[in-house]
Design a protein around this motif. Structure first.
Motif, mmCIF file in Angstrom:
data_model
loop_
_atom_site.group_PDB
_atom_site.id
_atom_site.type_symbol
_atom_site.label_atom_id
_atom_site.label_comp_id
_atom_site.label_asym_id
_atom_site.label_seq_id
_atom_site.Cartn_x
_atom_site.Cartn_y
_atom_site.Cartn_z
ATOM 1 N N UNK A 37 0.565 -1.281 0.146
ATOM 2 C CA UNK A 37 -0.140 0.192 0.161
ATOM 3 C C UNK A 37 0.541 1.578 0.085
ATOM 4 N N UNK A 38 1.891 1.541 0.503
ATOM 5 C CA UNK A 38 2.694 2.577 0.805
ATOM 6 C C UNK A 38 3.085 2.827 -0.474
ATOM 7 N N UNK A 39 3.774 1.655 -1.370
ATOM 8 C CA UNK A 39 4.815 1.503 -3.043
ATOM 9 C C UNK A 39 4.040 2.142 -3.275
ATOM 10 N N UNK A 40 2.104 2.125 -3.397
ATOM 11 C CA UNK A 40 1.059 1.722 -4.667
ATOM 12 C C UNK A 40 0.753 3.477 -3.891
ATOM 13 N N UNK A 41 0.225 3.815 -2.782
ATOM 14 C CA UNK A 41 0.498 5.295 -2.834
ATOM 15 C C UNK A 41 1.548 6.500 -3.111
ATOM 16 N N UNK A 42 2.797 5.635 -3.107
ATOM 17 C CA UNK A 42 3.938 6.604 -3.666
ATOM 18 C C UNK A 42 3.751 6.464 -4.927
ATOM 19 N N UNK A 43 3.268 5.848 -5.872
ATOM 20 C CA UNK A 43 3.474 5.406 -7.164
ATOM 21 C C UNK A 43 2.293 6.169 -7.603
ATOM 22 N N UNK A 44 1.029 6.248 -7.462
ATOM 23 C CA UNK A 44 -0.012 7.373 -7.831
ATOM 24 C C UNK A 44 0.232 8.444 -7.463
ATOM 25 N N UNK A 115 4.126 1.028 -12.461
ATOM 26 C CA UNK A 115 5.553 1.349 -13.191
ATOM 27 C C UNK A 115 5.709 0.982 -14.634
ATOM 28 N N UNK A 116 4.729 1.027 -15.182
ATOM 29 C CA UNK A 116 4.463 0.505 -16.816
ATOM 30 C C UNK A 116 3.828 1.791 -16.667
ATOM 31 N N UNK A 122 7.950 8.872 -18.831
ATOM 32 C CA UNK A 122 9.655 9.030 -19.037
ATOM 33 C C UNK A 122 9.795 8.463 -20.708
ATOM 34 N N UNK A 123 8.805 8.045 -21.337
ATOM 35 C CA UNK A 123 9.392 8.235 -22.627
ATOM 36 C C UNK A 123 9.855 6.500 -22.517
ATOM 37 N N UNK A 124 9.132 5.565 -22.334
ATOM 38 C CA UNK A 124 9.600 4.341 -22.457
ATOM 39 C C UNK A 124 8.309 4.055 -24.081
ATOM 40 N N UNK A 125 8.309 2.503 -24.024
ATOM 41 C CA UNK A 125 7.600 2.679 -25.217
ATOM 42 C C UNK A 125 6.218 1.756 -25.019
ATOM 43 N N UNK A 126 5.169 2.948 -25.016
ATOM 44 C CA UNK A 126 4.215 2.542 -24.644
ATOM 45 C C UNK A 126 3.722 1.142 -25.692
ATOM 46 N N UNK A 127 2.554 -0.032 -25.346
ATOM 47 C CA UNK A 127 2.216 -0.948 -25.960
ATOM 48 C C UNK A 127 1.481 -0.945 -26.874
#
Length: 129
Positions: A37-44, A115-116, A122-127
Motif C-alpha cells: 500500500x505505501x508503495x502504491x500510494x507513492x507511485x500514484x 511502474x509501467x 519517462x519515454x518508454x515504449x508504450x504498448x
C-alpha cells in the motif's frame, strides 16, 4: 494508519471516514491487501506529480520560463504516449471522452501497472496492441 473497508466506506475503529471511490480516498488512502500500500500510494502520487502542469510564477526569469516551457513539452509528449497506449485505457474515466482523469482502477492498480505508467511517462515504449 490501518483502516478497514466496509462495503464502500473506509472506516477506522468503526468510524466512517470516506467513500472508497472519493477523491479524498484516492489521494490519502491506498489499498494494502497485498502489503504494498505505501508503495502504491507513492507511485500514484509520483505519476500525478509528473503529469501536473508546472506553476507559472510572476517575475520568472527567461531561464525559468524556458525550463517551464521544456517541462510542458515533456508533459505533452508523456500525455500523448498515455492517450495512445491501449493498455492504459482501463485507467481512464470513461465519462470524460476529451479529458484524461484517472479512475478508481488506477488508484488500486498493481505495482507493475503503476511502474509501467511511470516508464511510459519517462519515454518508454508504450504498448501498441
Amino acid at each position: 494508519m490501518v483502516c478497514e473497508l466496509n462495503d464502500e466506506v473506509i472506516e477506522k475503529d468503526g468510524r466512517q471516514l470516506v467513500y472508497v471511490t472519493s477523491e479524498n480516498a484516492h489521494q490519502y488512502f491506498s489499498r494494502d491487501d497485498d502489503g504494498r500500500g505505501l508503495e502504491r500510494g507513492r507511485l500514484t502520487q509520483e505519476i500525478q506529480k509528473r503529469l501536473a502542469p508546472p506553476p507559472e510564477r510572476p517575475g520568472m526569469s527567461s531561464a525559468q520560463r524556458k525550463k517551464r516551457e521544456d517541462e510542458i513539452k515533456r508533459q505533452i509528449a508523456a500525455w500523448t504516449r498515455i492517450w495512445n497506449d491501449p493498455k492504459l485505457q482501463k485507467f481512464k474515466m470513461r465519462e470524460h471522452a476529451d479529458h484524461w482523469l484517472w479512475n478508481h482502477a488506477f488508484f488500486n492498480a498493481e505495482i507493475e501497472d503503476l511502474t509501467y505508467i511511470l516508464n511510459v511517462i519517462e519515454g518508454g515504449t508504450p504498448c501498441t496492441e
